[in-house]
Every structure is written in structure tokens, then in C-alpha cells.
Design a protein around this motif. Structure first.
Motif, short mmCIF file in Angstrom:
data_model
loop_
_atom_site.label_atom_id
_atom_site.label_comp_id
_atom_site.label_asym_id
_atom_site.label_seq_id
_atom_site.Cartn_x
_atom_site.Cartn_y
_atom_site.Cartn_z
N ALA A 51 43.38 45.29 34.36
CA ALA A 51 44.37 45.55 35.21
C ALA A 51 43.97 43.85 35.25
O ALA A 51 45.41 43.86 36.22
CB ALA A 51 43.62 46.61 36.44
N VAL A 52 42.91 43.57 36.42
CA VAL A 52 42.94 42.42 36.78
C VAL A 52 43.95 40.88 36.16
O VAL A 52 44.93 40.45 36.87
CB VAL A 52 41.48 41.95 37.18
N PHE A 53 44.19 41.23 34.54
CA PHE A 53 44.12 40.27 34.23
C PHE A 53 46.60 40.48 34.27
O PHE A 53 47.08 39.58 34.07
CB PHE A 53 43.74 39.57 33.18
N ALA A 54 46.35 41.92 34.03
CA ALA A 54 47.85 41.51 34.00
C ALA A 54 48.72 42.58 35.14
O ALA A 54 50.31 42.27 35.32
CB ALA A 54 48.17 43.17 32.97
N ALA A 55 47.97 42.54 36.15
CA ALA A 55 48.63 42.25 37.69
C ALA A 55 49.35 41.91 37.55
O ALA A 55 49.40 40.33 37.71
CB ALA A 55 47.78 42.64 38.62
N PRO A 56 50.61 41.69 38.33
CA PRO A 56 51.47 40.63 38.85
C PRO A 56 51.01 39.83 39.82
O PRO A 56 51.60 38.91 39.51
CB PRO A 56 53.20 41.80 39.37
N ARG A 57 50.59 40.27 41.01
CA ARG A 57 50.03 39.57 41.96
C ARG A 57 48.13 39.85 41.54
O ARG A 57 47.94 41.29 41.98
CB ARG A 57 50.63 39.65 42.63
N LEU A 58 47.62 38.79 42.64
CA LEU A 58 46.46 39.58 42.11
C LEU A 58 45.58 38.70 44.09
O LEU A 58 45.16 39.66 44.70
CB LEU A 58 45.35 38.81 41.40
N GLY A 59 45.70 37.73 44.09
CA GLY A 59 45.39 37.31 45.48
C GLY A 59 43.67 36.90 45.47
O GLY A 59 43.32 36.57 44.88
N CYS A 60 43.33 37.07 46.48
CA CYS A 60 41.51 37.12 46.27
C CYS A 60 41.29 39.05 46.72
O CYS A 60 41.29 38.68 48.11
CB CYS A 60 41.15 36.02 46.80
N THR A 61 41.23 39.51 45.88
CA THR A 61 40.63 40.99 46.19
C THR A 61 39.09 41.34 45.40
O THR A 61 39.29 41.55 44.56
CB THR A 61 41.80 42.15 45.96
N MET A 62 38.62 42.23 46.84
CA MET A 62 37.39 42.64 46.35
C MET A 62 37.62 43.92 46.01
O MET A 62 39.01 44.57 46.64
CB MET A 62 36.14 42.84 48.20
N VAL A 63 37.16 44.53 44.28
CA VAL A 63 36.78 45.54 44.41
C VAL A 63 35.72 46.30 44.42
O VAL A 63 34.86 45.27 43.59
CB VAL A 63 37.58 45.98 42.80
N TRP A 64 35.18 47.27 44.73
CA TRP A 64 34.17 48.06 44.23
C TRP A 64 34.42 47.83 43.13
O TRP A 64 34.95 49.32 41.92
CB TRP A 64 33.97 49.11 45.52
N GLY A 65 33.06 48.06 42.01
CA GLY A 65 32.42 48.08 41.00
C GLY A 65 32.14 49.54 40.48
O GLY A 65 30.89 49.23 40.66
N ALA A 66 32.56 50.80 40.83
CA ALA A 66 31.64 51.95 40.25
C ALA A 66 32.99 52.99 39.61
O ALA A 66 34.14 52.78 39.78
CB ALA A 66 31.67 52.56 42.31
N SER A 67 32.56 54.13 38.72
CA SER A 67 33.47 55.23 38.49
C SER A 67 34.04 55.89 39.38
O SER A 67 33.84 55.72 40.87
CB SER A 67 32.45 55.36 36.90
N ALA A 68 34.94 56.89 39.01
CA ALA A 68 35.02 58.16 39.70
C ALA A 68 33.97 58.84 40.14
O ALA A 68 34.62 59.90 40.06
CB ALA A 68 36.26 58.29 39.43
N ASN A 69 32.91 58.61 40.55
CA ASN A 69 31.96 59.32 41.71
C ASN A 69 31.81 60.11 42.18
O ASN A 69 32.92 60.13 43.29
CB ASN A 69 30.70 58.37 41.36
N ASP A 70 31.56 61.88 41.68
CA ASP A 70 32.25 62.45 43.01
C ASP A 70 31.66 61.91 43.89
O ASP A 70 31.58 62.56 45.39
CB ASP A 70 31.79 64.13 42.58
N HIS A 71 30.35 60.97 44.28
CA HIS A 71 29.39 61.34 45.35
C HIS A 71 29.60 59.73 45.92
O HIS A 71 28.13 59.23 45.93
CB HIS A 71 27.75 62.00 44.92
#
Length: 269
Positions: free
Chosen positions: A190-210
Motif C-alpha cells: 500500500a505504501v509503494f502504491a499510494a498516489p501520495r505518501l508524504g511522511c506518515t506514521m503508521v501503527w504496525g499492528a493488525s486489526a486486533n480487537d484489543h
């Protein structure tokens, strides 16, 4: 398809995993580390490199149109070791990227940047830093370098604060922090495909309920993690003793890592 993706730290646990799972995502994977690696296979280049060597990093980045930067010290060690690999190394990488067309960078940051936040607190991208050691401090430095190079030169980066990227969650804390291998790969895509990225922090976690972390600010990337640590909750409840709520492992978001001592600086480490 991208032409050449560079993976630094390719001999490590995550690097080895991505070497396998990113095969075919680019015509060539350029794999780099100071540690020994298996020889190059089809569609691979193995290029040993010490990240603290600016000239070597300059040669390493040439010809790459995407970088997954995992390289450096990944545990709490003395400042001398962390400084060379994680501070000087990330500066060298960004200088090399600037010199070679500014390929997008997936920078492996860490939840250790916010380790002392309480587990009862849900964090978004505005949460203040609360590192739990010198390793966490080095990742804050890396995020700051990425921000500087974006504002000053336009270099785009995703700052991925990786939680616990393992094949499956292993303890109670990982029910919140788990980041499945497949979700990491889909984030890189997704990062390499996005039309724009900027400088974006992303939490590296799955879709965890908790989960403790809110990625709403990065929704524009179009990344939607598919895995959920809740699928393993019954197994963990059955096999892993629940910790005392007053212990660091159950109090802070980085758990027992907040108990790690600061290692004295010793050049011989």
C-alpha cells in the motif's frame, strides 16, 4: 511492478520473512546486511553493507526505486552500537536516497518510541513520545530524520511503528500489539502504491480487537489489515498465565521492555 526494492537488515528475522514474502513484488530484491546471508536466488541481489559507512550506503541505494529499511540494532544495547547503526545509519540512508532520486522508504520504527504509555490509553498519531530505552530513542531520531528530509527535500516515508511482528501472538500483550506477517506485506504494498505518501506514521499492528493504536489518520493509504489476534485469545488464555496487573508487562504498552537496563557504552560490545 517496481524494478528494484532494497531491504536492509535482510539477514534478520523480519528481513528473512520479507525476502520470502516480497519475492515477485519487484523485478529485483536487493538484500543487504552486515551479517551473512544465503546466496542470491532468482530475482535477488545480495549486497553486504555496513550502514555506518556512508560511501557504502550511497552505492547500496543507487538504482533502487523503493526501500524497506529494517537495518540496525533491533534490541537494547550500548549507545555506541546504537549510535553507529541506528543514528548514523539512518542519516546515511536518507542522504543516499536524496542523492538517488528519493525512492520511497518504509522505515521500520517501533512501538518502543511510546513504550511507557499505559495500556489503558488508546493512542493516535499525535501521542507524545515515551521511549522505554535507547533503542526507542534511536527510532525517534529516525522518525525525526524522515520528517526533516520530507519537509526540506520532499522525501516520502512511511514510519511504521512495528508492534509484535511474529507468525502468531505469543502472550497477553500481543493480543494488542500483534502485527501479522501478511498484514506487514500488504502495508508495504500500500505504501509503494499510494498516489501520495508524504511522511506518515503508521501503527504496525493488525486489526486486533484489543488494540491500543488508532490508524485513522493513515486511512488515505487504503491499507486495511485483515488479521486479528483475537483468533488466538482462547489459546493464550489456556496456555499463558495472566500477569499481575501491577507488573510492567500488564501496565505499560511495551511491557517488560520498560524493565530493560540502560547498557553502559563499551566500544568492545
Amino acid at each position: 511492478m517496481m524494478n528494484r526494492i532494497l531491504i536492509t537488515g535482510a539477514a534478520g528475522t523480519l528481513g528473512t520473512m520479507l525476502r520470502d514474502k516480497l519475492r515477485g513484488h519487484a523485478k529485483i530484491l536487493r538484500l543487504s546486511d552486515v551479517a551473512e546471508m544465503p546466496p542470491a536466488g532468482a530475482g535477488e541481489e545480495v549486497v553486504p553493507c555496513d550502514l555506518s559507512d556512508g560511501d557504502a550506503v550511497m552505492r547500496l541505494v543507487e538504482g533502487c526505486d523503493g526501500i524497506v529499511h529494517l537495518g540496525g540494532i533491533s534490541v537494547e544495547r550500548s549507545f555506541d552500537l546504537i549510535e553507529a547503526a541506528n543514528l548514523r545509519g539512518v542519516y546515511n540512508l536518507y542522504e543516499a536516497a536524496r542523492a538517488h532520486g528519493m525512492p520511497r522508504i518504509v522505515f521500520a520504527s517501533s512501538n518502543h518510541t511510546i513504550g511507557y504509555h499505559d495500556q489503558t490509553t488508546r493512542l493516535d498519531h499525535t501521542a507524545p513520545y515515551r521511549p522505554d530505552g535507547l533503542y526507542g530513542v534511536s527510532k525517534i531520531f529516525g522518525e525525526a530524520v524522515a520528517s526533516l528530509y520530507h519537509d526540506k527535500f520532499g522525501q516520502e516515508s512511511a514510519l511504521v511503528r512495528i508492534g509484535s511482528c511474529t507468525p502468531r501472538p505469543e502472550n497477553w500483550r500481543m493480543l494488542a500489539t500483534w502485527f501479522s506477517e501478511d498484514d506487514f506485506v500488504s502495508l508495504i504494498d500500500a505504501v509503494f502504491a499510494a498516489p501520495r505518501l508524504g511522511c506518515t506514521m503508521v501503527w504496525g499492528a493488525s486489526a486486533n480487537d484489543h488494540g491500543w493504536w488508532d490508524n485513522a489518520h493513515a486511512a488515505f493509504l487504503g491499507w486495511r489489515p485483515k488479521d486479528n489476534a483475537a483468533a488466538f485469545a482462547e489459546e493464550i488464555a489456556r496456555t499463558v498465565p495472566r500477569p499481575d496487573p501491577n507488573e510492567a508487562v500488564a501496565r505499560y504498552q511495551c511491557g517488560v521492555f520498560t524493565d530493560e537496563p540502560i547498557h553502559p557504552s563499551r566500544k568492545e560490545d
